[in-house]
Design a protein around this motif. Structure first.
Motif, mmCIF file in Angstrom:
data_model
loop_
_atom_site.group_PDB
_atom_site.id
_atom_site.type_symbol
_atom_site.label_atom_id
_atom_site.label_comp_id
_atom_site.label_asym_id
_atom_site.label_seq_id
_atom_site.Cartn_x
_atom_site.Cartn_y
_atom_site.Cartn_z
ATOM 1 N N ASP A 1 42.910 8.984 90.132
ATOM 2 C CA ASP A 1 41.528 8.523 89.890
ATOM 3 C C ASP A 1 40.848 8.053 91.187
ATOM 4 N N LEU A 2 41.551 8.169 92.305
ATOM 5 C CA LEU A 2 41.010 7.651 93.578
ATOM 6 C C LEU A 2 40.765 8.763 94.595
ATOM 7 N N LEU A 3 40.707 10.019 94.108
ATOM 8 C CA LEU A 3 40.637 11.151 95.036
ATOM 9 C C LEU A 3 39.251 11.364 95.646
ATOM 10 N N ASP A 4 38.273 10.543 95.232
ATOM 11 C CA ASP A 4 36.949 10.601 95.867
ATOM 12 C C ASP A 4 36.943 9.889 97.218
ATOM 13 N N ARG A 5 37.967 9.120 97.484
ATOM 14 C CA ARG A 5 38.051 8.441 98.788
ATOM 15 C C ARG A 5 38.003 9.466 99.921
ATOM 16 N N ARG A 6 37.393 9.064 101.028
ATOM 17 C CA ARG A 6 37.278 9.981 102.161
ATOM 18 C C ARG A 6 38.110 9.477 103.339
ATOM 19 N N VAL A 7 38.629 10.408 104.101
ATOM 20 C CA VAL A 7 39.346 10.065 105.336
ATOM 21 C C VAL A 7 38.634 10.774 106.482
ATOM 22 N N ASP A 8 38.537 10.106 107.640
ATOM 23 C CA ASP A 8 37.804 10.733 108.747
ATOM 24 C C ASP A 8 38.724 11.117 109.905
ATOM 25 N N THR B 1 42.188 6.460 108.062
ATOM 26 C CA THR B 1 42.971 7.595 108.540
ATOM 27 C C THR B 1 43.971 7.993 107.464
ATOM 28 N N LEU B 2 44.192 9.293 107.333
ATOM 29 C CA LEU B 2 45.208 9.802 106.416
ATOM 30 C C LEU B 2 46.539 9.851 107.155
ATOM 31 N N PHE C 1 54.165 19.804 110.533
ATOM 32 C CA PHE C 1 53.388 20.641 111.454
ATOM 33 C C PHE C 1 52.370 21.486 110.698
ATOM 34 N N GLU C 2 52.828 22.142 109.638
ATOM 35 C CA GLU C 2 51.927 23.004 108.868
ATOM 36 C C GLU C 2 50.811 22.198 108.194
ATOM 37 N N ALA C 3 51.185 21.081 107.604
ATOM 38 C CA ALA C 3 50.205 20.263 106.874
ATOM 39 C C ALA C 3 49.133 19.738 107.838
ATOM 40 N N CYS C 4 49.570 19.231 108.996
ATOM 41 C CA CYS C 4 48.608 18.748 109.995
ATOM 42 C C CYS C 4 47.714 19.889 110.454
ATOM 43 N N GLY C 5 48.314 21.054 110.697
ATOM 44 C CA GLY C 5 47.554 22.216 111.157
ATOM 45 C C GLY C 5 46.486 22.638 110.169
ATOM 46 N N LYS C 6 46.841 22.645 108.913
ATOM 47 C CA LYS C 6 45.874 23.061 107.880
ATOM 48 C C LYS C 6 44.701 22.081 107.799
ATOM 49 N N LEU C 7 44.993 20.801 107.893
ATOM 50 C CA LEU C 7 43.914 19.806 107.833
ATOM 51 C C LEU C 7 43.051 19.860 109.098
ATOM 52 N N TYR C 8 43.689 20.096 110.218
ATOM 53 C CA TYR C 8 42.945 20.194 111.491
ATOM 54 C C TYR C 8 42.010 21.411 111.448
ATOM 55 N N PRO D 1 39.785 15.627 112.277
ATOM 56 C CA PRO D 1 40.282 15.416 113.646
ATOM 57 C C PRO D 1 41.421 14.412 113.712
ATOM 58 N N GLY D 2 42.048 14.334 114.892
ATOM 59 C CA GLY D 2 42.932 13.224 115.194
ATOM 60 C C GLY D 2 42.082 12.126 115.793
ATOM 61 N N LYS D 3 42.704 11.126 116.367
ATOM 62 C CA LYS D 3 41.915 10.044 116.969
ATOM 63 C C LYS D 3 42.364 9.785 118.403
ATOM 64 N N SER D 4 42.749 10.849 119.106
ATOM 65 C CA SER D 4 43.211 10.661 120.478
ATOM 66 C C SER D 4 42.042 10.473 121.428
ATOM 67 N N GLY D 5 40.832 10.788 120.958
ATOM 68 C CA GLY D 5 39.677 10.724 121.833
ATOM 69 C C GLY D 5 39.454 12.046 122.554
ATOM 70 N N GLN D 6 40.353 13.012 122.349
ATOM 71 C CA GLN D 6 40.200 14.334 122.956
ATOM 72 C C GLN D 6 39.882 15.349 121.875
ATOM 73 N N ALA D 7 39.069 16.328 122.232
ATOM 74 C CA ALA D 7 38.672 17.335 121.242
ATOM 75 C C ALA D 7 39.846 18.250 120.934
#
Lengths: 119, 146
Positions: A21-28, A47-48, A101-108, A113-119
């Protein structure tokens, strides 16, 4: 760019363990790590967290960081005590059969984004 | 003025047991809940919770037992982590990111990467650590919240 958790669920073909019931939450942003020391040092709020660890300190770490959702990778499902902790803290838990690795890749690729400050 | 301020000070102390990894985080959870309840800004609560959790983990992983004391005044959050040993022989080395003496039990849980003390310092407005080998360690941090 941000994603709603229902989008994360679809992208990762994930099972919802806690918080359907909480899947409307957003992650940036997202962070993939099994090292909670690193997560505690670098993760921002909203962050997720993606991880292969399923012990209680993943929930504890999410709690102190205001991380509202965790994805367990490689099809891992934590024990009931961990699930109960997440329910008490309103933390959404997802489980995907993709590797970290795969899960991060798919979301990217989907724009999260990540939060390293680099694109 | 001082009397008025003192009336508004909350002080709570929590014991922390050595090697009790299942309870590690209980104190931080309570501290976070209390600070939220007091209406303190969420970003500041988050910094205090991270520092408290790292300090609590340090007590569980490294100490012979100790306590965490939370003091909240109208302007400051003070967190003190005190233990009865074994003490830190070289504080400068312990503060180096990546340096760790954590045992395998901590590493299996995802900790012991040598990031704890630097992370506590990053979360704090004031950071002080006093340690004597064989006696114990007193870590004090202050976070401003007014």
């Amino acid at each position: 760019m941000s994603l709603a958790l229902y989008e994360v669920k679809d992208i990762l073909k994930a099972e919802v363990l806690v918080g359907s019931d909480l899947l409307d939450r957003r992650v940036d942003a997202a962070c993939g790590s099994d090292l909670m020391s690193d997560v505690l040092s670098f993760v921002k709020s909203h962050t997720l967290l993606l991880t292969g660890l399923t012990n209680q300190h993943v929930i504890r770490t999410a709690e102190v960081l205001d991380v509202s959702a965790i994805v367990f990778v490689r099809g891992k499902v934590p024990g009931q005590d961990i699930i109960d902790m997440a329910v008490e803290r309103s933390i959404v838990l997802l489980s995907t059969s993709y590797t970290l690795f795969e899960a991060c890749g798919k979301l990217y690729m989907a724009g999260l984004p990540g939060k390293s400050g680099q694109a | 003025m001082l009397t008025d301020d003192r009336e508004n000070i909350i002080e709570l102390s929590y014991p922390v047991s050595p090697n009790d990894f299942s309870a590690a985080g209980d104190v931080s959870s309570k501290v976070k809940m209390l600070l939220k309840h007091l209406g303190i800004d969420a970003a500041i609560v988050r910094r205090a919770a991270i520092a408290c959790y790292e300090a609590e983990l340090n007590l569980v992983i490294h100490s012979y037992g100790g306590s965490i004391t939370l003091i909240v005044s109208p302007k400051e959050i003070i967190i003190k982590a005190e233990d009865t040993g074994p003490g830190i022989p070289d504080i400068e080395l312990a503060m180096t990111a990546g340096y760790s003496t954590a045992p395998e039990a901590a590493r299996e849980l995802g900790f012991g990467a040598g990031m704890g003390l630097p992370n506590i310092k990053r979360c704090a407005d004031m950071f002080d650590i006093q340690s004597q080998v064989g006696q114990g360690t007193l870590l004090t941090i202050i976070i401003h919240h007014d």
